[in-house]
Design a protein around this motif. Structure first.
Motif, PDB file in Angstrom:
ATOM      1  N   LEU A 114       8.208 -13.795   8.089  1.00 44.93           N
ATOM      2  CA  LEU A 114       9.052 -13.353   6.701  1.00 44.93           C
ATOM      3  C   LEU A 114      10.159 -12.624   7.723  1.00 44.93           C
ATOM      4  CD1 LEU A 114       7.313 -10.501   4.963  1.00 44.93           C
ATOM      5  CD2 LEU A 114       8.024 -12.906   3.951  1.00 44.93           C
ATOM      6  N   SER A 115      10.319 -12.731   9.066  1.00 48.19           N
ATOM      7  CA  SER A 115      11.202 -12.451   9.578  1.00 48.19           C
ATOM      8  C   SER A 115      12.383 -13.592   9.252  1.00 48.19           C
ATOM      9  CB  SER A 115      11.316 -12.011  11.057  1.00 48.19           C
ATOM     10  OG  SER A 115      10.602 -13.496  11.552  1.00 48.19           O
ATOM     11  N   THR A 116      11.718 -15.245   9.410  1.00 46.83           N
ATOM     12  CA  THR A 116      12.475 -15.924   9.326  1.00 46.83           C
ATOM     13  C   THR A 116      13.497 -16.459   7.989  1.00 46.83           C
ATOM     14  OG1 THR A 116      11.090 -17.740   8.612  1.00 46.83           O
ATOM     15  CG2 THR A 116      11.168 -17.243  11.105  1.00 46.83           C
ATOM     16  N   ARG A 133      17.498  -8.710  11.688  1.00 44.57           N
ATOM     17  CA  ARG A 133      17.392  -8.548  12.927  1.00 44.57           C
ATOM     18  C   ARG A 133      18.882  -7.274  13.670  1.00 44.57           C
ATOM     19  NH1 ARG A 133      20.852 -12.758  13.762  1.00 44.57           N
ATOM     20  NH2 ARG A 133      19.282 -14.132  13.068  1.00 44.57           N
ATOM     21  N   HIS A 134      19.226  -6.837  12.162  1.00 41.81           N
ATOM     22  CA  HIS A 134      20.312  -5.793  12.711  1.00 41.81           C
ATOM     23  C   HIS A 134      19.388  -4.190  12.511  1.00 41.81           C
ATOM     24  CE1 HIS A 134      23.300  -8.916  12.777  1.00 41.81           C
ATOM     25  NE2 HIS A 134      23.028  -9.509  10.864  1.00 41.81           N
ATOM     26  N   ILE A 135      18.645  -3.737  13.773  1.00 42.92           N
ATOM     27  CA  ILE A 135      17.808  -3.006  13.913  1.00 42.92           C
ATOM     28  C   ILE A 135      18.571  -2.014  13.198  1.00 42.92           C
ATOM     29  CG2 ILE A 135      16.541  -4.600  14.178  1.00 42.92           C
ATOM     30  CD1 ILE A 135      15.999  -2.104  17.056  1.00 42.92           C
ATOM     31  N   ASP A 136      20.569  -1.732  14.182  1.00 43.10           N
ATOM     32  CA  ASP A 136      20.511  -0.402  13.984  1.00 43.10           C
ATOM     33  C   ASP A 136      21.417   0.056  12.940  1.00 43.10           C
ATOM     34  OD1 ASP A 136      19.856  -0.045  17.455  1.00 43.10           O
ATOM     35  OD2 ASP A 136      20.798  -1.567  18.060  1.00 43.10           O
ATOM     36  N   ASP A 137      21.724  -1.313  12.766  1.00 41.16           N
ATOM     37  CA  ASP A 137      22.229  -1.044  11.048  1.00 41.16           C
ATOM     38  C   ASP A 137      20.817  -0.206   9.938  1.00 41.16           C
ATOM     39  OD1 ASP A 137      23.462  -0.940   8.447  1.00 41.16           O
ATOM     40  OD2 ASP A 137      23.361  -2.912   8.549  1.00 41.16           O
ATOM     41  N   PRO A 138      21.118   1.006   9.621  1.00 46.53           N
ATOM     42  CA  PRO A 138      20.700   2.038   8.973  1.00 46.53           C
ATOM     43  C   PRO A 138      19.971   1.215   7.226  1.00 46.53           C
ATOM     44  CG  PRO A 138      22.297   3.329   9.765  1.00 46.53           C
ATOM     45  CD  PRO A 138      22.421   2.312  10.281  1.00 46.53           C
ATOM     46  N   GLU A 139      21.104   1.043   6.708  1.00 49.14           N
ATOM     47  CA  GLU A 139      20.994  -0.258   5.633  1.00 49.14           C
ATOM     48  C   GLU A 139      19.887  -0.687   5.377  1.00 49.14           C
ATOM     49  OE1 GLU A 139      24.676  -1.224   3.179  1.00 49.14           O
ATOM     50  OE2 GLU A 139      25.487   0.381   3.237  1.00 49.14           O
ATOM     51  N   SER A 140      20.530  -1.940   6.636  1.00 53.53           N
ATOM     52  CA  SER A 140      18.682  -3.021   6.650  1.00 53.53           C
ATOM     53  C   SER A 140      17.896  -2.412   7.231  1.00 53.53           C
ATOM     54  CB  SER A 140      19.141  -3.774   8.013  1.00 53.53           C
ATOM     55  OG  SER A 140      18.591  -4.766   8.408  1.00 53.53           O
ATOM     56  N   PRO A 199      11.941  -6.031  12.162  1.00 54.98           N
ATOM     57  CA  PRO A 199      10.239  -4.958  11.782  1.00 54.98           C
ATOM     58  C   PRO A 199       9.713  -6.475  11.155  1.00 54.98           C
ATOM     59  CG  PRO A 199      12.384  -4.736  11.063  1.00 54.98           C
ATOM     60  CD  PRO A 199      12.605  -5.146  11.633  1.00 54.98           C
ATOM     61  N   TYR A 200       9.457  -7.047  10.383  1.00 55.72           N
ATOM     62  CA  TYR A 200       8.612  -7.672  10.345  1.00 55.72           C
ATOM     63  C   TYR A 200       7.645  -8.816  11.815  1.00 55.72           C
ATOM     64  CZ  TYR A 200      11.520  -8.079   6.397  1.00 55.72           C
ATOM     65  OH  TYR A 200      12.475  -8.018   5.110  1.00 55.72           O
ATOM     66  N   ALA A 251       7.387  -7.076  14.444  1.00 53.92           N
ATOM     67  CA  ALA A 251       6.782  -6.240  15.193  1.00 53.92           C
ATOM     68  C   ALA A 251       5.845  -5.599  13.855  1.00 53.92           C
ATOM     69  CB  ALA A 251       7.702  -4.534  15.000  1.00 53.92           C
ATOM     70  N   THR A 252       5.932  -5.771  13.364  1.00 55.47           N
ATOM     71  CA  THR A 252       4.384  -5.472  11.787  1.00 55.47           C
ATOM     72  C   THR A 252       3.932  -6.602  12.350  1.00 55.47           C
ATOM     73  OG1 THR A 252       5.599  -4.637  10.460  1.00 55.47           O
ATOM     74  CG2 THR A 252       3.809  -5.256   9.855  1.00 55.47           C
ATOM     75  N   ALA A 253       4.021  -7.611  12.719  1.00 56.07           N
ATOM     76  CA  ALA A 253       2.751  -8.726  12.561  1.00 56.07           C
ATOM     77  C   ALA A 253       1.745  -8.516  14.213  1.00 56.07           C
ATOM     78  CB  ALA A 253       3.681 -10.026  13.179  1.00 56.07           C
ATOM     79  N   ALA A 254       2.580  -7.197  15.107  1.00 59.14           N
ATOM     80  CA  ALA A 254       1.987  -7.460  16.242  1.00 59.14           C
ATOM     81  C   ALA A 254       1.413  -6.184  15.325  1.00 59.14           C
ATOM     82  CB  ALA A 254       3.115  -6.817  17.208  1.00 59.14           C
ATOM     83  N   ALA A 255       2.076  -4.938  15.275  1.00 57.03           N
ATOM     84  CA  ALA A 255       0.851  -3.917  15.521  1.00 57.03           C
ATOM     85  C   ALA A 255      -0.010  -4.565  13.768  1.00 57.03           C
ATOM     86  CB  ALA A 255       1.616  -3.340  13.632  1.00 57.03           C
ATOM     87  N   ALA A 256      -0.063  -5.106  12.996  1.00 53.94           N
ATOM     88  CA  ALA A 256      -1.196  -6.158  12.243  1.00 53.94           C
ATOM     89  C   ALA A 256      -2.014  -6.674  13.513  1.00 53.94           C
ATOM     90  CB  ALA A 256      -1.232  -7.052  11.421  1.00 53.94           C
ATOM     91  N   ALA A 257      -1.791  -7.377  14.360  1.00 52.72           N
ATOM     92  CA  ALA A 257      -2.707  -7.662  15.328  1.00 52.72           C
ATOM     93  C   ALA A 257      -3.577  -6.946  15.934  1.00 52.72           C
ATOM     94  CB  ALA A 257      -2.176  -8.732  16.200  1.00 52.72           C
TER      95      ALA A 257
END
Ligand code: ACO
Length: 428
Positions: free
Chosen positions: A145-147, A153-160, A252-253, A255-261
């Motif tokens: 989903l990240s693609t 990737r703008h993780i410092d942007d609260p809206e993102s 976050p996608y 990172a979520t893949a890592a968490a799911a793994a």
């Protein structure tokens, strides 16, 4: 000398140090000043598997494992399971308070309107073999989903961060249902915005020819309860993976893949699958003592028993046991439930389990419900991953804005060789 401090004498140089204690914790970095000699690196703490290390400050989930308490943002799990819905609980976990009416409406709207998947994701799912493990498919597709959302990737942007939060929570059930139907060779069912989060999930899983699918209210409630119970569990293996991977500022996608793994493993989210295999292998109440004996002698583990944090009855297991009975009243008694209840009774009277404080955990009964609902065992970790996404995101969002956090990078005690001389292959 302040009361809240630790006096440590390093006997190597014979020096004494004052280490402050804050929140019942000492900082590992404070030990670095203790050196055997001038050029010494400094003392480190060694804690494989983080059994006694706090890695963050968190306001999300409180657990008192000795007494068996679990609270999300201060609310006891029993009250939430009884009175809340999954989406409301997800809001609570993410934003720190129960939503008012308008907040809940907006939140529900935002989640409901992001449930669709890009058609290419459907093709992606189709690319897996017919018998691919659905959790393996989830790990792959959620990362993919990240693609589709490079803005993530703008993780410092609260809206993102907000947008990716809605998308992930909204899309996980759709992804899970597509993976399930892929295994069965069934056409994918698109989300129905008229249904609740849990109801729509059941719709995407089980709708066949009906034009107007109505989920059974007992099953919809059971899904809600199970989702609430699995929504977060502080710094567990997968939350730690989410934070550790997210700490490199990845999207976050991924990172979520890592968490799911992390959740995929049999000692974490895969345990309820193992419970069903174990109960099926036992097969008859008469054989329980024989199996208990095996577990005690270290031949396998009593799956669904024991927990790193709970040294008492897991409060989620109590609620799940009740839900299992409600679901089985509707779907018909599953003989595995009787074996599980008898196994629990015997184990809880056995000195081995009592002295080690091994009690049923959340996975002991959850698999029985999932099986009664008609899910194959491979779907069990997926059913855990859907609701845990809210918890992962809450942990990730907390980490991203925490000024104390940096890229997660533990130290090691090196035990290997040093300074060897390269030997050409012909001379080895
Ligand atoms: N069956 C038999 N013995 C057990 C079990 C078990 N399920 N769990 C722990 N023990 C024993 C260990 O052998 C050990 O005994 P010892 O002191 O004589 O060596 C002692 O209890 C302590 O066990 P540890 O492995 O040190 O406990 P730890 O905190 O590392 O492990 C874990 C926790 C992984 C959950 C463990 O209890 C286990 O493997 N349980 C079965 C798997 C399971 O149900 N996992 C789901 C966890 S909940 C979740 O992830 C949602």
């Amino acid at each position: 000398m302040p009361d809240d401090s630790l006096t440590v004498k390093d006997n190597r140089p014979g020096k004494t140090y004052e280490i402050p204690i804050t929140d019942g914790t000492v900082r590992a970095i404070d030990f670095r000043q203790m050196k055997a000699s001038e050029d010494d690196f400094g003392l480190m703490t060694y804690d494989p598997a983080f059994t006694n290390t706090a890695s963050c400050r968190s306001e999300v989930t409180f657990i008192d494992g000795d007494v068996g308490i679990l609270e999300y943002r201060g609310y006891p799990i029993e009250q939430l399971a009884e009175q809340s819905t999954y989406l409301e609980t997800a809001f609570l976990i993410l934003y720190g308070h129960l939503p008012n009416k308008q907040e809940l409406e907006e939140w529900t709207h935002n989640i409901t309107y992001h449930t669709m998947l890009h058609e290419n994701i459907k093709k992606f799912v189709e690319g897996f073999r017919y018998d691919a493990h659905p959790m393996g498919m989830i790990v792959g597709t959620v990362g993919a989903l990240s693609t589709f959302y490079p803005d993530a990737r703008h993780i410092d942007d609260p809206e993102s961060r907000e947008m990716q939060t809605w998308r992930l929570i909204a899309k996980m059930p759709t992804l899970a249902a597509f993976c399930y139907r892929h295994n069965r060779g069934l056409p994918y069912v698109y989300p129905d915005n008229e249904l609740t989060y849990a109801g729509n999930f059941l719709n995407m899983l089980w709708r066949m020819g009906e034009t107007d699918y109505k989920p059974d209210p007992v099953l919809e409630k059971a899904i809600n309860v199970l989702f609430i119970l699995h929504a977060d569990h502080e710094q567990n293996c997968s939350a730690n993976a989410m934070r550790a991977v997210g700490s490199s500022k990845t999207d976050p996608y991924s990172a979520t893949a890592a968490a799911a793994a992390a959740l995929y493993g049999p000692l974490h989210g895969g345990a309820n699958e193992e419970v069903i295999h174990m109960l099926t292998e036992i097969g008859d109440k008469k054989r329980i003592p024989e199996f208990v004996q095996k577990f005690k002698s270290g031949e396998g583990r009593l799956m669904g028993f024991g927990h790193r944090v709970y040294k008492n009855y897991d409060p989620r297991a109590k609620i799940i046991k009740r839900t299992a009975e409600e679901v089985l009243d509707l779907t018909g008694r599953n003989p595995l439930l009787d074996i599980a209840m008898e196994l629990e009774r015997i184990a809880l009277e056995d000195e081995y389990f009592v002295s080690r404080k091994l009690y049923p955990n959340v996975d002991f009964y959850s698999g029985i419900i999932y099986q009664a609902l008609g899910f194959p065992v491979e779907m069990f970790p997926v059913l855990f991953a859907i609701p845990r996404t809210a918890g992962w995101l809450a942990q990730w969002r907390e980490m991203v804005v925490d000024p104390e956090q940096k890229i997660a990078r533990p130290r090691q005690i090196y035990t290997g060789d040093r300074g060897l001389k390269y030997v050409p292959i012909g001379k080895r």
